[in-house]
Design an enzyme around this catalytic site. Structure first.
Site, PDB file in Angstrom:
ATOM      1  N   THR A   1     -35.606   5.541  21.618  1.00  0.00           N
ATOM      2  CA  THR A   1     -35.390   5.834  23.030  1.00  0.00           C
ATOM      3  C   THR A   1     -36.591   5.349  23.820  1.00  0.00           C
ATOM      4  O   THR A   1     -37.720   5.556  23.361  1.00  0.00           O
ATOM      5  CB  THR A   1     -35.241   7.360  23.220  1.00  0.00           C
ATOM      6  OG1 THR A   1     -34.190   7.796  22.356  1.00  0.00           O
ATOM      7  CG2 THR A   1     -34.935   7.722  24.660  1.00  0.00           C
TER       8      THR A   1
ATOM      9  N   GLU B   1     -39.611  -0.065  13.187  1.00  0.00           N
ATOM     10  CA  GLU B   1     -40.040  -1.091  14.138  1.00  0.00           C
ATOM     11  C   GLU B   1     -41.010  -2.056  13.463  1.00  0.00           C
ATOM     12  O   GLU B   1     -41.039  -3.246  13.781  1.00  0.00           O
ATOM     13  CB  GLU B   1     -40.698  -0.455  15.353  1.00  0.00           C
ATOM     14  CG  GLU B   1     -39.742   0.320  16.237  1.00  0.00           C
ATOM     15  CD  GLU B   1     -39.573   1.778  15.816  1.00  0.00           C
ATOM     16  OE1 GLU B   1     -40.060   2.144  14.718  1.00  0.00           O
ATOM     17  OE2 GLU B   1     -38.961   2.543  16.577  1.00  0.00           O
TER      18      GLU B   1
ATOM     19  N   ARG C   1     -42.601   3.522  27.341  1.00  0.00           N
ATOM     20  CA  ARG C   1     -42.441   4.967  27.123  1.00  0.00           C
ATOM     21  C   ARG C   1     -43.757   5.595  26.692  1.00  0.00           C
ATOM     22  O   ARG C   1     -44.596   4.956  26.050  1.00  0.00           O
ATOM     23  CB  ARG C   1     -41.382   5.187  26.041  1.00  0.00           C
ATOM     24  CG  ARG C   1     -41.366   6.575  25.453  1.00  0.00           C
ATOM     25  CD  ARG C   1     -40.321   6.747  24.360  1.00  0.00           C
ATOM     26  NE  ARG C   1     -40.678   7.862  23.501  1.00  0.00           N
ATOM     27  CZ  ARG C   1     -39.961   8.249  22.448  1.00  0.00           C
ATOM     28  NH1 ARG C   1     -38.861   7.608  22.118  1.00  0.00           N
ATOM     29  NH2 ARG C   1     -40.353   9.273  21.731  1.00  0.00           N
TER      30      ARG C   1
ATOM     31  N   ASN D   1     -29.993  11.597  16.518  1.00  0.00           N
ATOM     32  CA  ASN D   1     -30.680  11.911  17.767  1.00  0.00           C
ATOM     33  C   ASN D   1     -30.628  10.781  18.775  1.00  0.00           C
ATOM     34  O   ASN D   1     -30.590  11.007  19.977  1.00  0.00           O
ATOM     35  CB  ASN D   1     -32.141  12.274  17.487  1.00  0.00           C
ATOM     36  CG  ASN D   1     -32.816  12.863  18.695  1.00  0.00           C
ATOM     37  OD1 ASN D   1     -32.301  13.773  19.315  1.00  0.00           O
ATOM     38  ND2 ASN D   1     -33.964  12.307  19.063  1.00  0.00           N
TER      39      ASN D   1
END
Lengths: 1196, 337
Positions: free
Chosen positions: A32, A65, A115, A1012
């Protein structure tokens, strides 16, 4: 320049379209707020959409990642074009490869939805702490401030990277830009082709590793040459700014949209200038324009190309009249001279001053400030306050804006009445429930306005932190000009309250301006609704002279077959009342949008929505507003019950939506918060609750066991129990021999139940006369609410059963233990939380939990409250979340600390034994053969005695032992996380922990997807299931993590499914905890991402086992040490075809509909997987082992 | 042996009076070919159930709508797919394929749940090339306030709605539960039915007391189930309702069953359970035995046989009425005592 086509998109989609069109391989990993970019790219490729080179890009999901960056690096080295998308910790994991990619001068673009990095807390929201952490890697950095810019800069970055050979980080603000829906001009495919320099592409391919022209890259170098070689790349960096500007100019020629490396707006003769980058520029530009229009000498310099930082261009872009500069950074660098952009600007001005005639009459004064961390609001009023500060003779340096800092006094005050919202921009806010479709409808509204009118439109959406009963607030603006207001609506012309009950809990009218329209979804008609409104709401309506309309949207939705999806009704009413379009045109456009949403999914739902549109228009009623607020109803306090001072000062205000108003001093300095707070937040979200019928109850305890929210409890109590027992409180005699003259009660927590019905589904007791009536039945909440509240209060007042006597080896006994995990914000019917609750019932008072990031860290640790709680002694689970990838190691660290503390306490005991009762010391040093509740109670009693004796000793060592004495009670260390962690990103660490031999228990809540982040495929995703990143159905077999662990031999491994065999589940928890080495429990966790009927999810688990999809087993090394067969199957041979089980799950069933041939093929393979696995397990169950014993092999 | 086995059904000239009715067999193109090979006069494809289509559409939409946009990190839980293949497309594709593959007429079968569903899907089936349409009317009225005539009116309405939309011949498959079936049958024909299929075997639910639950349970037919259609074929055949065709279905397992059904008045004898049990080749066996029987009994055509034992033509017409009941009981007692 061709005709401009407009679309309303969010930045994630706007970027993904370009990235997909210009790349050949896309390596992805969900995080996210960047996940949608990967999902969109994956969907485009699944739909065979081609890039500009005419091929379908390969989209590959990696295990982390770090893995994605490695894959991209490989792709680039082998000569194809590649990209990835990420954010936050994901970007940090890419850093090692980023250095390599830049060092090798390799063109690529990483698109980043910027983020917050996790520090004292995780935050999914936006700021620049992640991108600032890669500014040293040698990548160019291009900042997009809006959805349009994100779309445009995706291409500009790609082009400039190819030409410059410098890799680019293209970033835009997470959520504020990544998730904002705005009307943008699209870049056409032809324009993309024109922008991409095929010579540069060719050059990239020419540099590829190729056995026909072999080269060596990635050498190791020594002190003699490394330095020089590192400097060899300098000319490429020097050339990059000009290449970027040239690319921007080329882009402007093609599209008409012109950009500069640094862009200035505001007064030509500005004296005060703000320098910043990112979405905050929208608010800043709005403020600057308003202030400049009234004559203020202010301006804004937007930084586009942050790296390489072009000092000359920055200086040239600043007005020569500049006297003072405030550099705003959306990040925090504790201990530094200032934040990164500030430092760059100061250095640039210093260099300018040092190298020639100054552009400025006098050197501008520069101050730096922080704003907008974790998507903190940044408004034009705050911008005005920054200018105000700049005008001061002694401005606040290193300031903050947007918060009240009463600790370091860094914050600037701002005038909340300052607004730059133009009158011709219509502003609407809609309060909805996550489940009612409000956000989706608002997105459609933005699209309708953006794409079928000349108006511009913007939508932004705020979600709360709960996954069940969550409240959403949609912010919609539309007006004649492009909308750059990058902040929430504070002055609304229109308020839609889509759930009537919100009026009692939320101040939905706080942003309504005088004369605004209020649209209420109301079960009461216009002539009855007034008396149902709380007095506070009535007062605001009268004071602000609001126009109030009602519509019974729930009834209309139910009538047309849409259930609780009231979105279409409310959207139609909004159009009818706002007048943005003529009514007929609005209806036409709404229906068109509905058709677009549902046409591929058949006529039925589409028609029902169309019917809802027609019915809505006829049902709007205006409410006649009386002159006085007369209601006897009042809004409810945010939390109820006894609370600590901290909870009252802080938690309660966060729940009330006033977190923004809390000062710095309110907060713990290190992110430490009290537990036991979820119980104070009475959300009361269920419409129906379970009601107990003791007449037919068989006291099995299953209802309490499976309840995901600990909202059904069982308790025994002495028949002599005192207190005021409500008449409605029911009980039956307790039949167990452990407690004589006791009664049992089953009690619902009426305000904490989510209404998931799982308890009713598992209840085995039925009425003989009425077969559908069980011992527990769902009934409408309201008629029972008051009585059940009183009953639950009484229930809580009854003492807990004595743990040393509770038969915890049975289900009914285990459910007499107090759950220390309660009322979480997990989805209604969550498949994970029942396991956590059981864990706390068994070991909660001595439990340490290391929790991987994911669903369980969110419902476990997302403010404002936590479900982890304490017993009446104040003991309970101590919980922490480190990261996603390191949870195994994090938990191991906890175990090591616990061991050290125990060792130290024992050392001190031995050291002080001369001063202490020798018998006491001997007993305290004794090891437990088996850790029982009696043993723990006895040990605690001994520790109390020890403390009494220690208090008499006046020594430093005695004080130390006093501090550490509790470490003599065995701690239960559990590492908890989902399959995304255990199977993918955290597997390396988990493997190491399992191999370590230490006494760490690992609980994997296996949902088979990254739940999630919205259901992306993991290595736990079963074959044939559809998931994100596996849109065509997962083609490979699920990884058998259990067998990997079994291979070690000394790891206790078990696979459980509570709904299939609760007794085995209970036994496994106890065996795992008692085993003194590493344990791994794989727990079947149903999830809404399976596409199942949640109310029958627990009984559905029986079919998971019956079909062989999820065999139950235990591997106990203790049996291996004893020369026995350590692997035992706890279920029968599969007796049901896999297809029969799979047919009840949307994740499998959808593929049989969308691609029957592939589905049939994959289902056949999946059945073979199951057959093979069972065959293998059966053989394994007959294998004897003779391993070395546990003491030699495991460490405690 | 030279018996003409052809018959007319719904205005279609069929080479044989044996027609496989709706069943999983007729949903498979290979099995359809084998049935044609075995001598089927026509085939009735499995029913397209509007309710199923609607249910699936609602389920798929629900899969995507459930909990979407609820939480900032998970705005959805499933990827959008290129094609959900919802609605009647798959059925129509199968129909077109059957038409292209088979020589014999292909009858599409439809079970609607709304007026527009009945007429729209019927129209699409006509466009896909069906030779005729069988309306598989299947509902269980449970409302005590709905009168028998209101229930029957629902039949009339939907037949009229379909009849208005299409030009294909229409067969109506009904159950036996009407107060006066003769009256109802006449009205159905007047409303536009070109033929009646007697009778629909309702899938009666069973009860599993172990769960406990009511469960649907498929039970294949028995030959004795032919008795009920036999009576009503005989009665309706004698009425000669505007030349409407009759089809017998339920309990036809042998050549003897088929012969009886045709003698009672059926233009075609439909088979499902026996073919499911014994395979498509069983149809050839029945057809051959029929031909042999007819030949041995000196019939030259099926048409001679058709209705030869109906209520008008049988030697004892009252046997199809109430007296039959008493007689059967007496004969049953005689056998058992």
């Amino acid at each position: 320049m061709s005709d401009i086509r407009y679309a309303t998109l969010d930045a994630n989609e706007a970027v993904a379209r370009i990235a997909h069109a210009t790349n050949e391989v896309i390596a992805i990993y969900p995080i996210t707020p960047a996940s949608p970019m990967g999902e969109i790219a994956d969907t485009m490729s699944a739909m065979e959409q081609k890039n500009i080179f005419g091929t379908v890009p390969e989209v590959v999901e990696m295990q982390s990642e770090g893995g994605a960056a490695g894959a991209v690096h490989g792709v680039l080295q082998a000569g194809a074009l590649s990209t990835t998308f990420t954010a936050s910790q994901g970007l940090l994991l890419m850093i090692p490869n980023m250095y390599k990619i830049a060092g090798e001068l390799t063109p690529t673009v990483f698109h980043i939805a910027a983020r917050t990095l996790a520090t004292h807390a995780l935050s999914i929201f936006g700021d620049h702490s992640d991108v600032m952490a890669v500014r040293q890697t040698g990548w160019a950095m291009l900042a997009a401030n809006s959805v349009q810019e994100a779309h445009d800069f995706s291409l500009i970055a790609q082009t400039a990277s190819l030409q410059s050979r410098i890799p680019f980080v293209h970033f835009f603000d997470g959520f504020r830009t990544s998730h904002e829906v705005n009307k943008i001009a699209l870049i056409e495919t032809d324009q993309i082709r024109e922008m991409i320099d095929m010579d540069a592409v060719k050059a990239h391919r020419d540099r590829a590793l190729d056995p026909d022209q072999p080269v060596l890259r990635g050498t190791a170098q020594n002190p003699d040459v490394f330095f020089q070689a590192r400097e060899a790349a300098n000319p490429f960096y020097e050339a990059t700014p000009e290449i970027v500007q040239a690319t921007m100019d080329q882009f402007a020629r093609l599209t008409g949209r012109a950009y500069r490396l640094f862009e200035y707006v505001g007064a030509k003769d500005a004296e005060q200038v703000i320098v910043m980058m990112g979405s905050g520029c929208g608010a800043a530009e709005e403020a600057v324009n308003a202030l400049a229009a009234r004559g203020d000498k202010v301006g804004l310099l937007k930084v586009r190309l942050y790296r390489p930082f072009d000092v000359g261009k920055l200086i040239d872009t600043l007005p020569a009249t500049t006297k003072a500069i405030a550099v705003l950074d959306r990040t925090k660098e504790p201990g530094s001279v200032g934040e990164p952009l500030y430092q760059d600007v100061v250095c640039a001005l210093g260099q300018h001053a040092a190298t020639g005639p100054s552009r400025f009459a006098s050197m501008p004064r520069v101050i730096g400030g922080r704003y907008g961390l974790s998507s903190k609001e940044f408004t034009p009023a705050m911008v005005a306050s920054v200018f105000e500060n700049l005008r001061q003779k002694q401005p606040q340096r290193s300031f903050t804006v947007g918060i009240y800092d009463d600790v370091s006094n860094t914050s600037l005050p701002w005038n909340r009445d300052f607004s730059t919202e133009p009158d011709d921009v219509h502003r609407a806010v809609f309060y909805g429930l996550g489940s009612d479709g409000t956000v989706g409808a608002t997105k459609n509204t933005v699209k309708i306005i953006g794409e079928s009118t000349d108006l511009h439109a913007q939508g932004y959406f705020v979600y709360d932190s709960k996954k069940s009963g969550s409240v959403t607030v949609s912010h919609l603006r539309f007006g004649p000009r492009p909308i750059h207001s990058t902040y929430l609506i504070e002055r609304a012309n229109f308020v839609g309250c889509h759930q009537f009950q919100f009026l009692h809990r939320i101040d939905v009218l706080k942003s309504a301006i005088p004369g605004a329209t209020l649209l209420l979804n109301s079960p009461y008609p216009a002539d009855e609704v007034w008396d149902q409104l709380p007095q506070e709401v009535q007062g605001q309506i009268i004071e602000k002279q609001l126009k109030v309309f009602v519509v019974d949207a729930l009834q209309i939705a139910a009538d047309v077959g849409l259930g609780g999806r009231i979105n279409t009704v409310m959207q139609t009413c909004f159009f009818a009342l706002s007048g943005v379009l003529p009514r007929e045109e609005a209806v036409k456009q709404i229906k068109k949008a509905i058709s677009k949403t549902y046409e591929r999914k058949g006529e039925t739902v589409l028609q029902r929505n169309h019917e809802a549109v027609d019915a809505a228009l006829a049902a709007i009623e205006q409410v006649k507003v009386p002159a006085k607020a007369t209601s006897e109803l009042h809004q409810l306090p945010p939390i109820q019950g006894e609370m600590s001072d901290f909870v009252e000062r802080v938690t309660a205000r966060i729940i009330a939506g006033e977190g923004d108003l809390l000062p710095v001093s309110a907060f713990p300095v290190d992110g430490t918060f009290p537990t036991a707070t979820a119980k104070l937040e009475k959300r009361s979200i269920a419409n129906e609750i379970p009601i107990w019928d003791p007449e037919i109850c068989i006291a099995c305890g299953l209802c309490a066991l499976v309840c995901p929210h600990a909202a059904i409890r069982s308790k025994i109590f002495s028949n002599e129990a005192n207190g005021h027992r409500p008449d409605s409180f029911q009980s039956i005699p307790w039949k167990g021999k452990e407690f004589q003259n006791y009664s049992l009660t089953i009690q619902v927590a009426p305000d904490d139940c989510t209404g998931c019905r799982v308890c009713v589904d598992v209840c085995p007791a039925r009425s003989k006369e009425v077969a559908k009536h069980k011992a527990i039945n769902m009934e409408p909440k309201l008629p029972h609410l008051e009585a059940e509240r009183a009953n639950f209060d009484y229930f809580l007042s009854l003492p807990e059963a004595d743990r040393t006597h509770v038969p915890a080896d049975t289900i009914k006994g285990s459910q007499l233990l107090e759950p220390l995990f309660e009322f979480s914000g997990a989805c209604a019917g969550c498949g994970e939380t029942p396991y956590l609750k059981l864990l706390t019932q068994l070991f909660g008072d001595r439990l340490l939990v290391a929790n991987a990031t994911g669903c369980s860290s969110i419902y476990g640790g997302n403010l404002p409250t936590t479900p982890w709680t304490v017993d009446d002694q104040g003991r309970g689970p101590a919980w922490s979340n480190s990261l996603f990838e390191d949870n195994g190691e994090f938990g191991l660290g906890m175990r090591l600390a616990v061991n050290q503390k125990t060792d130290y306490a024992q050392t001190l005991l031995r050291e002080l034994q001369g001063d202490l009762d020798p018998r006491l010391v001997e007993n305290l040093l004794e090891d437990y053969p088996v850790i029982t509740e009696e043993a723990i109670a006895a040990r605690r009693e001994l520790i109390e005695q020890l403390r009494t004796q220690l208090r008499k000793l006046d020594s430093h060592r005695a004080a130390e032992l006093n501090q550490l004495a509790d470490s003599l009670v065995p701690r239960s260390v559990w590492v908890v996380g989902g399959d995304g962690w255990a199977f993918d990103i955290g597997f390396g660490g988990l493997d190491h922990v399992l191999a370590s031999g230490f006494n760490v228990n690992v609980l994997v809540l296996d949902t088979g997807v990254y739940s999630n982040t919205g259901g992306q495929s993991s290595k736990a995703t079963p074959r044939a299931a559809v998931a994100k990143f596996a849109a065509r159905g997962k083609s490979i077999r699920k990884k058998d993590l259990g067998m990997l662990a079994v291979a070690y031999g000394n790891v206790y491994v078990a696979q459980i499914a509570m709904g299939a065999n609760p007794n085995q589940t209970l036994k496994v928890f106890q065996e795992a905890e008692s085993y003194p080495g590493p344990s791994l429990i794989l727990a079947y966790s149903h999830c809404i991402a399976h596409g199942i009927d949640i109310s029958t999810s627990m009984t559905h688990q029986k079919d998971a086992v019956r079909s062989g999809f999820w065999p139950l087993y235990r591997y106990d090394p203790r049996l291996a040490y004893a020369g026995e067969q350590p692997f035992r199957l706890d279920c029968r041979k599969p007796s049901m075809p896999f297809a029969q089980f799979a047919a009840k799950e949307g994740r499998f069933a959808i593929l049989s509909r969308s691609d029957p041939e592939r589905s049939a093929r994959l289902m056949e393979l999946a059945q073979r997987d199951i057959d093979d696995q069972w065959h293998y397990y059966e053989q394994l169950a007959g294998v004897e082992r003779d391993m070395t014993n546990g003491e030699e092999d495991s460490q405690t | 042996m030279n018996v003409n086995l052809s018959t007319n059904y719904l205005g279609l000239k069929l080479t044989s009076p044996l027609v496989p009715s709706s069943s999983p067999l007729t949903g498979d193109i290979d099995q359809l070919l084998r049935l044609q090979e075995a001598g089927a006069g026509a085939v009735v494809l499995p029913s397209l159930f509007e309710e199923t289509i609607r249910h699936e559409e609602v389920e798929v939409a629900g899969l995507y709508d459930y909990q979407d946009h609820t939480y900032a990190e998970s705005l959805s839980y499933f990827p959008e797919l290129p094609d959900y293949k919802l609605g009647p497309d798959h059925y129509l594709f199968q129909l077109e394929r059957a038409k292209k593959t088979l020589r014999i007429p292909v009858i599409a079968s439809l079970n609607g749940s709304s007026l527009s569903g009945w007429s729209d899907y019927a129209s699409q089936m006509q466009d896909a090339g069906a030779d005729a349409l069988e309306l598989n009317i299947y509902f269980v009225p449970t409302d005590p306030n709905e009168s028998p005539s209101q229930v029957e009116e629902r039949y009339i309405e939907l037949i009229s709605a379909v009849e208005e939309k299409i030009t294909l011949p229409i067969a109506v498959k009904i159950g036996p539960f009407f107060t006066n079936l003769a009256f109802t049958a006449r009205r159905l024909v007047e409303a536009g039915a070109d033929g009646l299929v007697l009778f629909n075997r309702y899938l009666e639910p069973d009860i599993d007391m172990e769960v406990p639950a009511v469960e649907p349970k498929l039970v294949l037919s028995n030959p004795h189930e032919l008795r009920l259609p036999l009576r009503w074929l005989a009665i309706l055949s004698a009425l000669e309702m505007d030349g409407a065709s009759l089809a017998a279905t339920s309990g036809i397992h042998s050549a003897a069953d088929a012969i009886k059904a045709i003698a009672a008045g059926a233009h075609v004898a439909m088979l499902a359970s026996s073919l499911l049990q014994k395979g498509p080749a069983h149809l050839a066996t029945i057809l051959e035995e029929m031909a042999t029987w007819l030949d041995e009994h000196e019939y030259t055509s099926v048409q001679q046989l058709t209705g030869s034992m109906n209520r008008s033509n049988s030697p004892n017409m009252s046997a199809f009425e109430r007296a039959n009941y008493a007689k059967a009981l007496v004969s049953f007692s005689d056998r058992t005592i």
